[in-house]
Design a protein around this motif. Structure first.
Motif, short mmCIF file in Angstrom:
data_model
loop_
_atom_site.label_atom_id
_atom_site.label_comp_id
_atom_site.label_asym_id
_atom_site.label_seq_id
_atom_site.Cartn_x
_atom_site.Cartn_y
_atom_site.Cartn_z
N ARG A 188 12.04 7.20 9.66
CA ARG A 188 10.76 7.84 10.00
C ARG A 188 10.67 8.11 11.49
O ARG A 188 10.21 9.18 11.91
CB ARG A 188 9.61 6.97 9.54
CG ARG A 188 9.37 6.97 8.03
CD ARG A 188 8.40 5.89 7.60
NE ARG A 188 7.13 6.00 8.27
CZ ARG A 188 6.06 6.64 7.81
NH1 ARG A 188 6.15 7.26 6.65
NH2 ARG A 188 4.94 6.68 8.48
N ARG A 189 11.11 7.17 12.30
CA ARG A 189 11.06 7.36 13.75
C ARG A 189 11.95 8.52 14.18
O ARG A 189 11.60 9.29 15.08
CB ARG A 189 11.51 6.07 14.45
CG ARG A 189 11.36 6.12 15.97
CD ARG A 189 12.06 4.95 16.64
NE ARG A 189 11.71 3.68 16.03
CZ ARG A 189 12.34 2.54 16.30
NH1 ARG A 189 13.38 2.54 17.13
NH2 ARG A 189 11.95 1.42 15.72
N GLU A 192 10.10 12.03 13.10
CA GLU A 192 8.79 12.40 13.64
C GLU A 192 8.80 13.51 14.68
O GLU A 192 8.03 14.47 14.57
CB GLU A 192 8.09 11.16 14.21
CG GLU A 192 7.48 10.27 13.14
CD GLU A 192 6.80 9.06 13.74
OE1 GLU A 192 6.92 8.86 14.98
OE2 GLU A 192 6.15 8.31 13.00
N PRO A 193 9.63 13.45 15.73
CA PRO A 193 9.53 14.47 16.79
C PRO A 193 10.23 15.78 16.47
O PRO A 193 10.08 16.76 17.22
CB PRO A 193 10.19 13.79 17.99
CG PRO A 193 11.21 12.88 17.38
CD PRO A 193 10.60 12.40 16.09
N LEU A 194 10.98 15.85 15.38
CA LEU A 194 11.79 17.04 15.11
C LEU A 194 10.90 18.20 14.63
O LEU A 194 9.92 17.99 13.91
CB LEU A 194 12.85 16.74 14.06
CG LEU A 194 13.88 15.68 14.46
CD1 LEU A 194 14.88 15.46 13.33
CD2 LEU A 194 14.61 16.08 15.73
N PRO A 195 11.26 19.43 14.99
CA PRO A 195 10.46 20.59 14.55
C PRO A 195 10.61 20.85 13.06
O PRO A 195 11.64 20.50 12.45
CB PRO A 195 11.06 21.75 15.38
CG PRO A 195 12.45 21.32 15.69
CD PRO A 195 12.39 19.83 15.85
N GLU A 211 3.76 26.75 11.32
CA GLU A 211 3.47 26.76 12.76
C GLU A 211 2.17 27.49 13.05
O GLU A 211 1.43 27.12 13.97
CB GLU A 211 4.64 27.40 13.52
CG GLU A 211 5.89 26.52 13.52
CD GLU A 211 7.13 27.27 13.97
OE1 GLU A 211 8.16 26.61 14.15
OE2 GLU A 211 7.07 28.51 14.13
N ARG A 216 3.79 21.85 13.57
CA ARG A 216 5.00 22.20 14.30
C ARG A 216 6.11 21.16 14.20
O ARG A 216 7.29 21.48 14.36
CB ARG A 216 4.67 22.45 15.78
CG ARG A 216 3.65 23.57 15.95
CD ARG A 216 3.40 23.89 17.42
NE ARG A 216 2.46 24.99 17.54
CZ ARG A 216 2.78 26.27 17.42
NH1 ARG A 216 4.04 26.61 17.18
NH2 ARG A 216 1.87 27.21 17.53
N THR A 217 5.76 19.92 13.98
CA THR A 217 6.76 18.86 13.89
C THR A 217 6.67 18.17 12.53
O THR A 217 5.71 18.36 11.77
CB THR A 217 6.54 17.81 14.99
OG1 THR A 217 5.32 17.12 14.73
CG2 THR A 217 6.49 18.46 16.37
N ALA A 219 6.18 15.08 12.17
CA ALA A 219 5.03 14.19 12.27
C ALA A 219 3.75 14.92 11.87
O ALA A 219 2.86 14.34 11.24
CB ALA A 219 4.90 13.65 13.69
N ASP A 220 3.67 16.22 12.23
CA ASP A 220 2.50 17.01 11.84
C ASP A 220 2.43 17.16 10.32
O ASP A 220 1.34 17.12 9.72
CB ASP A 220 2.55 18.39 12.48
CG ASP A 220 2.39 18.34 13.99
OD1 ASP A 220 1.79 17.38 14.49
OD2 ASP A 220 2.87 19.28 14.66
#
Length: 417
Positions: A188-189, A192-195, A211, A216-217, A219-220
């Motif tokens: 999960r970590r 999270e930041p990947l697009p 988008e 966008r990510t 995590a979104d």
């Protein structure tokens, strides 16, 4: 996220935790270009474009040196040369690529029988049962990379993770010539930041839709209610994205793969404007597709065509068949109807026919076979081709047509997708 030119590369340290990371995705680095360098070491370090040398061809692949100038696969070679004037253009050698691919896959299979080739230059491996023989997933990945470079002479990148989806994303980040390990606990970590564009299976249109809604990510995605995702991309894709964003991917490594589609397409030496020529070409390509289906023992439940116009606009159309078939006449007639339904009549650069929704032959025979006549005719052609070669016998309408088909630059055969 790493880019296709190798910038943004991320790799794991030697002591990375590989707990639970038993799925590997191994991807050869710029495979076609790497094979060209293997066969001609004087090309090493040069920007390479793999493609035909004429302006009508498209880029099959490019070395990382050329990619840094913006050269990409499927780009017209002329445009690629303008971006990178110093590039060397090397014609593709598909039989050679097949030979090298077989060698690489043999190496994979020496570590585990659970190998799922995705294409000529990449595969998934399930190494969870190989620990006693070879060690941990990280060690196996390093052994594979070392053997590929030592025995074949080219480099590969490896992603190791608990699922196929994360392993494939990791190998992309590690390119070129890298290894990225994502332990199960850190999945999960990592995500999270990947697009959203980095997710395997999310195409450009779906990414643009997400988008435009501020998603966008990954995590979104995780933070967005499933109901909102459904309104954006539909229920099926929303549920899948939600699972993948949470690190859930139940897909197993499949050691036997059924072809999803079989197709042929052809790029013309000169743009074609005559509809009769294009209809004839569709039938010729359908015959080739049907012959491949019969050799493999498959029938098609659907037909698709691809049309690329002179301005590189590309359209696809498809239709489900009432009854599965491996008869070229039927596939060709459907392909012709699909083509006629396209209103645009600009000059055509490329045309293709694809058989889809494949199943075993004979699985759905009707009481009355409308194709019985053509089935006998094409069966006789198969026998003749086996005796005399496919280039010696064809439909009379294709003989001496003078439509430029014989001067097509590099017809491409497509199987598994």
């Amino acid at each position: 996220m790493g880019r296709g030119d190798g910038s943004g590369r991320v790799v794991s340290p030697d002591d990375a935790d590989d707990t639970g990371a038993g799925i590997l995705h191994v991807d050869m680095d710029a495979f076609y270009a790497s094979v060209a360098v293997l066969d001609d070491p004087s090309l090493r370090g040069l920007p390479l474009i793999i493609g035909g040398r004429d302006g009508r061809s498209v880029v099959s692949s490019a070395s990382y040196e050329a990619r840094r100038y913006g050269v990409r696969a499927a780009m017209p070679v002329g445009q690629a040369i303008r971006l990178c004037p110093a590039a060397r253009v090397v014609p593709p050698d598909f039989p050679r690529y097949q030979d090298v691919s077989r060698h690489v896959m043999t190496i994979f299979e020496s570590f585990t029988p659970l190998v799922e080739p995705l294409s000529i230059d990449e595969a998934f491996l399930d190494v969870r049962g190989a620990r006693r023989l070879w060690g941990s997933p990280g060690r196996i990945a390093r052994l594979i990379r070392a053997r590929v470079i030592d025995e074949v002479g080219i480099t590969c990148s490896v992603g190791a993770a608990a699922t196929k989806h994360v392993a494939k994303m990791a190998s992309t980040l590690a390119k070129p010539d890298g290894l990225l390990i994502v332990s199960e606990a850190h999945t999960r970590r990592f995500l999270e930041p990947l697009p959203v564009r980095a997710m395997w299976g999310v195409g450009p249109k779906a990414a643009e839709t997400l988008e435009s809604r501020g998603i966008r990510t990954i995590a979104d995605i995780r933070a967005t209610p499933v109901s909102a995702l459904e309104r954006a991309v539909g229920a099926a894709l929303a549920a899948r994205l939600h699972d993948l964003a949470e690190g859930r991917d139940p897909r197993a490594v499949e050691t036997t793969r059924v072809e999803k589609s079989v197709g042929h397409e052809e790029t013309f030496e000169h743009d074609i404007t005559d509809p009769a020529v294009l209809r004839s070409e569709l039938l010729r390509l359908a015959d080739r597709v049907a012959a491949r289906l019969r050799r493999a023992g498959w029938e098609a439940g659907g037909v698709a065509i691809k049309v690329r116009f002179s301005d590189f606009t590309t359209l696809s159309r498809s239709q489900t068949l009432a009854e599965p078939t491996s008869v070229g006449q039927r596939l060709g007639e459907v392909a012709q109807r699909l083509f006629e339904a396209i209103e645009r009549r600009d000059p055509v650069r490329l045309i293709g026919v694809r058989a889809e929704r494949l199943g075993a032959a004979g699985g759905g025979l009707a009481l009355w076979d409308d194709d019985a006549h053509w089935r006998r005719v094409e069966g006789a052609l198969d026998d003749a081709h086996a005796r005399f070669g496919s280039s010696m016998i064809t439909r009379a309408r294709h003989v001496g047509a003078g439509d430029g088909r014989g001067s097509a630059r590099h017809p491409r055969d497509h199987g598994v997708e």
